[in-house]
Design an enzyme around this catalytic site. Structure first.
Site, mmCIF file in Angstrom:
data_model
loop_
_atom_site.group_PDB
_atom_site.id
_atom_site.type_symbol
_atom_site.label_atom_id
_atom_site.label_comp_id
_atom_site.label_asym_id
_atom_site.label_seq_id
_atom_site.Cartn_x
_atom_site.Cartn_y
_atom_site.Cartn_z
ATOM 1 N N CYS A 1 -82.241 22.845 16.981
ATOM 2 C CA CYS A 1 -83.649 22.659 17.384
ATOM 3 C C CYS A 1 -84.589 23.563 16.610
ATOM 4 C CB CYS A 1 -83.822 22.898 18.888
ATOM 5 S SG CYS A 1 -83.016 21.652 19.918
ATOM 6 N N ARG A 2 -84.618 24.850 16.952
ATOM 7 C CA ARG A 2 -85.676 25.713 16.418
ATOM 8 C C ARG A 2 -85.498 26.081 14.956
ATOM 9 N NH1 ARG A 2 -84.818 30.094 20.922
ATOM 10 N NH2 ARG A 2 -82.726 29.226 20.645
ATOM 11 N N ASP A 61 -86.586 28.272 23.503
ATOM 12 C CA ASP A 61 -85.607 27.207 23.315
ATOM 13 C C ASP A 61 -86.088 25.935 24.020
ATOM 14 O OD1 ASP A 61 -83.416 25.613 23.171
ATOM 15 O OD2 ASP A 61 -81.994 27.120 23.879
HETATM 16 P P1 4NP Z 1 -81.549 25.874 19.284
HETATM 17 O O1 4NP Z 1 -81.423 25.137 20.691
HETATM 18 O O2 4NP Z 1 -80.938 27.245 19.451
HETATM 19 O O3 4NP Z 1 -83.024 25.931 19.078
HETATM 20 O O4 4NP Z 1 -80.819 25.016 18.289
HETATM 21 C C1 4NP Z 1 -80.209 24.989 21.360
HETATM 22 C C2 4NP Z 1 -79.481 23.842 21.181
HETATM 23 C C3 4NP Z 1 -78.284 23.674 21.850
HETATM 24 C C4 4NP Z 1 -77.811 24.656 22.689
HETATM 25 C C5 4NP Z 1 -78.549 25.808 22.862
HETATM 26 C C6 4NP Z 1 -79.740 25.973 22.194
HETATM 27 N N1 4NP Z 1 -76.614 24.476 23.396
HETATM 28 O O5 4NP Z 1 -76.256 25.347 24.197
HETATM 29 O O6 4NP Z 1 -75.926 23.471 23.204
#
Ligand code: 4NP
Length: 157
Positions: free
Chosen positions: A16-17, A129
């Protein structure tokens, strides 16, 4: 010819981020004709999503702004701490994890810092997040990333 500046964006899942930050920064570089002067990548502190493209909600939100997200998820590794000049984290937990890895490895030439440090217009402590929230969360993340990546580019160009 000046040496490439190497920039790595880090979040938890790398779906995502941080892939969005990578895409936003690449988009700004393209607008300024600076692509050749930078190496840009992203990684996650966790390895659950390795090999996957960005989350489709984030892909769609970025696409609506004309921003392409080329990333496939990978996990941060010790080599990243010496092969990148700048490591930009999204939240306090990512920052602590990268700093812990740097202590473990014993040497890190990368400058490790929160990306929101470079925000110029918005006031935020972290890039939150958006994974478990609604569509507004993705838009808010992109707004923050746009602001912070502009500030970062001004600083490192
Ligand atoms: P990110 O978001 O750190 O911005 O890529 C997340 C995507 C998936 C998960 C956690 C954060 N997950 O626990 O699956």
């Amino acid at each position: 010819m000046a040496k490439d500046t190497r920039v790595l964006f880090v979040c938890l899942g790398n779906i995502c981020r941080s892939p969005a930050a990578e895409g936003v920064f690449l988009h700004l570089l393209a607008q300024e004709g600076l692509e050749d002067r930078f190496v840009v990548d992203s990684a996650g502190t966790g390895g659950w999503h390795v090999g996957k493209p960005a989350d489709r909600r984030m892909l769609a939100a970025a696409e609506r702004r004309g921003i392409h997200l080329p990333s496939r998820a990978r996990q941060l590794d010790a080599g990243d701490l010496s092969s990148f000049d700048h490591i930009l984290t999204m939240d306090a937990s990512n920052l602590a994890d990268v700093q812990a890895l740097a202590r473990e490895v014993g040497s890190s030439s990368a400058r490790i810092e929160p990306l929101v440090r470079y925000c110029r217009r918005m006031d935020a402590r972290e890039v939150p997040d958006p994974y478990y929230g609604g569509p507004d969360g993705f838009e808010h993340v992109l707004d923050l990333l746009d602001d912070a990546c502009r500030g970062l580019l001004e600083e490192v160009r």
